[in-house]
Design a protein around this motif. Structure first.
Motif, PDB file in Angstrom:
ATOM      1  N   ASN A  76       2.243 -11.008   2.817  1.00  0.00           N
ATOM      2  CA  ASN A  76       1.084 -11.917   3.580  1.00  0.00           C
ATOM      3  C   ASN A  76       0.169 -12.289   2.424  1.00  0.00           C
ATOM      4  O   ASN A  76      -0.992 -12.569   2.869  1.00  0.00           O
ATOM      5  CB  ASN A  76       0.523 -11.257   4.723  1.00  0.00           C
ATOM      6  CG  ASN A  76       1.597 -10.931   5.768  1.00  0.00           C
ATOM      7  OD1 ASN A  76       1.838 -12.094   6.469  1.00  0.00           O
ATOM      8  ND2 ASN A  76       2.289  -9.764   6.025  1.00  0.00           N
ATOM      9  N   GLY A  77       0.374 -12.365   1.083  1.00  0.00           N
ATOM     10  CA  GLY A  77      -0.398 -13.021   0.264  1.00  0.00           C
ATOM     11  C   GLY A  77      -1.525 -12.001  -0.367  1.00  0.00           C
ATOM     12  O   GLY A  77      -2.260 -12.483  -1.332  1.00  0.00           O
ATOM     13  N   VAL A  78      -1.395 -10.846  -0.059  1.00  0.00           N
ATOM     14  CA  VAL A  78      -2.368 -10.021  -0.509  1.00  0.00           C
ATOM     15  C   VAL A  78      -1.810  -9.212  -1.909  1.00  0.00           C
ATOM     16  O   VAL A  78      -0.694  -8.798  -1.916  1.00  0.00           O
ATOM     17  CB  VAL A  78      -2.651  -8.693   0.564  1.00  0.00           C
ATOM     18  CG1 VAL A  78      -3.591  -7.649  -0.123  1.00  0.00           C
ATOM     19  CG2 VAL A  78      -3.290  -9.457   1.957  1.00  0.00           C
ATOM     20  N   ILE A  79      -2.791  -8.810  -2.650  1.00  0.00           N
ATOM     21  CA  ILE A  79      -2.499  -8.019  -3.776  1.00  0.00           C
ATOM     22  C   ILE A  79      -2.775  -6.506  -3.334  1.00  0.00           C
ATOM     23  O   ILE A  79      -3.965  -6.200  -3.285  1.00  0.00           O
ATOM     24  CB  ILE A  79      -3.232  -8.386  -5.118  1.00  0.00           C
ATOM     25  CG1 ILE A  79      -2.898  -9.853  -5.700  1.00  0.00           C
ATOM     26  CG2 ILE A  79      -2.971  -7.593  -6.203  1.00  0.00           C
ATOM     27  CD1 ILE A  79      -3.815 -10.406  -6.588  1.00  0.00           C
ATOM     28  N   ALA A  80      -1.818  -5.859  -3.353  1.00  0.00           N
ATOM     29  CA  ALA A  80      -2.048  -4.416  -2.847  1.00  0.00           C
ATOM     30  C   ALA A  80      -1.930  -3.470  -4.229  1.00  0.00           C
ATOM     31  O   ALA A  80      -1.054  -3.428  -4.763  1.00  0.00           O
ATOM     32  CB  ALA A  80      -0.669  -4.040  -1.855  1.00  0.00           C
ATOM     33  N   ILE A  81      -3.017  -2.816  -4.266  1.00  0.00           N
ATOM     34  CA  ILE A  81      -3.005  -1.937  -5.468  1.00  0.00           C
ATOM     35  C   ILE A  81      -2.882  -0.576  -5.078  1.00  0.00           C
ATOM     36  O   ILE A  81      -3.438   0.046  -4.220  1.00  0.00           O
ATOM     37  CB  ILE A  81      -4.608  -2.090  -5.983  1.00  0.00           C
ATOM     38  CG1 ILE A  81      -4.521  -3.738  -6.629  1.00  0.00           C
ATOM     39  CG2 ILE A  81      -4.474  -1.188  -7.451  1.00  0.00           C
ATOM     40  CD1 ILE A  81      -6.132  -3.663  -7.064  1.00  0.00           C
ATOM     41  N   VAL A  82      -1.986  -0.013  -5.510  1.00  0.00           N
ATOM     42  CA  VAL A  82      -1.513   1.338  -5.142  1.00  0.00           C
ATOM     43  C   VAL A  82      -2.007   2.395  -6.291  1.00  0.00           C
ATOM     44  O   VAL A  82      -1.418   1.921  -7.506  1.00  0.00           O
ATOM     45  CB  VAL A  82      -0.023   1.558  -4.870  1.00  0.00           C
ATOM     46  CG1 VAL A  82       0.088   3.072  -4.577  1.00  0.00           C
ATOM     47  CG2 VAL A  82       0.425   0.736  -3.625  1.00  0.00           C
ATOM     48  N   ALA A  83      -2.863   3.303  -6.089  1.00  0.00           N
ATOM     49  CA  ALA A  83      -3.151   4.321  -6.990  1.00  0.00           C
ATOM     50  C   ALA A  83      -2.686   5.567  -6.491  1.00  0.00           C
ATOM     51  O   ALA A  83      -3.609   6.151  -5.866  1.00  0.00           O
ATOM     52  CB  ALA A  83      -4.751   4.106  -6.990  1.00  0.00           C
ATOM     53  N   ALA A  84      -1.568   5.963  -6.972  1.00  0.00           N
ATOM     54  CA  ALA A  84      -1.037   7.381  -6.509  1.00  0.00           C
ATOM     55  C   ALA A  84      -0.278   7.873  -7.628  1.00  0.00           C
ATOM     56  O   ALA A  84       0.364   7.115  -8.279  1.00  0.00           O
ATOM     57  CB  ALA A  84      -0.181   6.872  -5.293  1.00  0.00           C
ATOM     58  N   ILE A  85      -0.290   9.190  -7.596  1.00  0.00           N
ATOM     59  CA  ILE A  85       0.378  10.126  -8.811  1.00  0.00           C
ATOM     60  C   ILE A  85       1.914   9.376  -8.798  1.00  0.00           C
ATOM     61  O   ILE A  85       2.616   9.074  -9.925  1.00  0.00           O
ATOM     62  CB  ILE A  85       0.231  11.604  -8.709  1.00  0.00           C
ATOM     63  CG1 ILE A  85      -1.149  11.860  -8.896  1.00  0.00           C
ATOM     64  CG2 ILE A  85       1.196  12.129  -9.574  1.00  0.00           C
ATOM     65  CD1 ILE A  85      -1.510  13.208  -8.405  1.00  0.00           C
ATOM     66  N   SER A  86       2.587   9.411  -7.854  1.00  0.00           N
ATOM     67  CA  SER A  86       4.038   9.131  -7.659  1.00  0.00           C
ATOM     68  C   SER A  86       4.841   9.606  -8.799  1.00  0.00           C
ATOM     69  O   SER A  86       5.221   9.041  -9.668  1.00  0.00           O
ATOM     70  CB  SER A  86       4.010   7.465  -7.968  1.00  0.00           C
ATOM     71  OG  SER A  86       3.060   6.832  -6.948  1.00  0.00           O
ATOM     72  N   PRO A  87       4.990  11.032  -8.586  1.00  0.00           N
ATOM     73  CA  PRO A  87       5.477  11.606  -9.860  1.00  0.00           C
ATOM     74  C   PRO A  87       7.156  11.565 -10.379  1.00  0.00           C
ATOM     75  O   PRO A  87       7.375  11.810 -11.339  1.00  0.00           O
ATOM     76  CB  PRO A  87       5.321  12.944  -9.501  1.00  0.00           C
ATOM     77  CG  PRO A  87       5.450  12.994  -7.873  1.00  0.00           C
ATOM     78  CD  PRO A  87       4.751  11.786  -7.619  1.00  0.00           C
TER      79      PRO A  87
END
Length: 185
Positions: A76-87
Motif C-alpha cells: 500500500n505504498g508504505v516503507i516498512a522498516i523492520v528492526a528485528a534480530i531475525s537470527p
C-alpha cells in the motif's frame, strides 16, 4: 514520483544499532514526505507476538508475523522498516522470497561491541545463565551471506550508516532525493 512500497529489513545482534538506524531512517523518510512505519522487534513481541517463546520455531513464527504486516504495508505504498534480530538465515530468505520489494540491511557489529553497548544488561544475564536462548550467546545468529546493504556500526557513525542506506534507496528509486533548499533574498 509514484509511491513505491518497500520492506527494509534490518537484522543484526541485540545492541548492534537496528533501533537507532530505524529511528533515523523514519525521521529522514518523513522529512521527504514518504509514508513510513517502523516495526521494532521488541515492541512487536509485546503485542503481535505476545505468548511466543524463544525457540527456533517461535522466533521464525515471530518473523513471519512481522513480515506479513510489513508486506501489507509495502503493498500500500508504505516503507516498512523492520528492526528485528531475525537470527536465522533460512527464515530471512523466506521473507525475501515472499515480499516483492525487500531490502535486507545487515547491521553488523561484533559481539564484543554489542555486549559493551548493552544498556539493558541482557548479555551479562545470558552469560551467567539468567537468560536462556539469547542470540549470540547460546542461540546462533546466522549472518547474512549476501545482504543488500551492510552497515558496520562499530566503524561507522549512525549518520554514515544512514547515508549509505538512503543513497541506495535513492538509486533504486524507492525514495526521492534529499531536497535542496534554496534561499532567495
Amino acid at each position: 514520483m509514484e509511491r513505491k512500497g518497500l520492506v527494509l529489513w534490518l537484522t543484526g545482534l541485540s545492541a548492534a544499532g537496528k533501533t537507532t538506524l530505524s529511528k533515523g531512517l523514519e525521521r529522514e523518510l518523513k522529512r521527504r514526505a514518504c509514508l513510513v512505519e517502523v516495526l521494532d522487534g521488541d515492541i512487536v513481541r509485546t503485542s503481535l507476538s505476545k505468548g511466543l517463546g524463544y525457540s527456533r520455531e517461535d522466533r521464525t513464527t515471530n518473523m513471519r508475523r512481522i513480515a506479513f504486516v510489513a508486506n501489507l504495508l509495502s503493498r500500500n505504498g508504505v516503507i516498512a522498516i523492520v528492526a528485528a534480530i531475525s537470527p536465522y538465515r533460512e527464515a530471512r530468505e523466506e521473507m525475501r522470497q515472499s515480499i516483492e520489494n525487500f531490502i535486507e540491511v545487515y547491521v553488523n557489529a561484533p559481539l564484543e561491541v554489542c555486549e559493551a553497548r548493552d544498556a539493558k544488561g541482557l548479555y551479562a544475564m545470558a552469560r551467567v545463565g539468567e537468560l536462556l536462548a539469547f542470540t549470540g550467546i547460546d542461540d546462533p545468529y546466522e549472518e547474512p551471506i549476501h545482504p543488500d546493504i551492510t552497515c558496520y556500526t562499530d566503524r561507522e557513525t549512525p549518520d554514515e550508516s544512514l547515508a549509505k542506506i538512503l543513497a541506495i534507496l535513492e538509486e533504486q528509486d524507492y525514495i526521492p532525493p534529499k531536497p535542496h533548499v534554496e534561499f532567495f533574498i
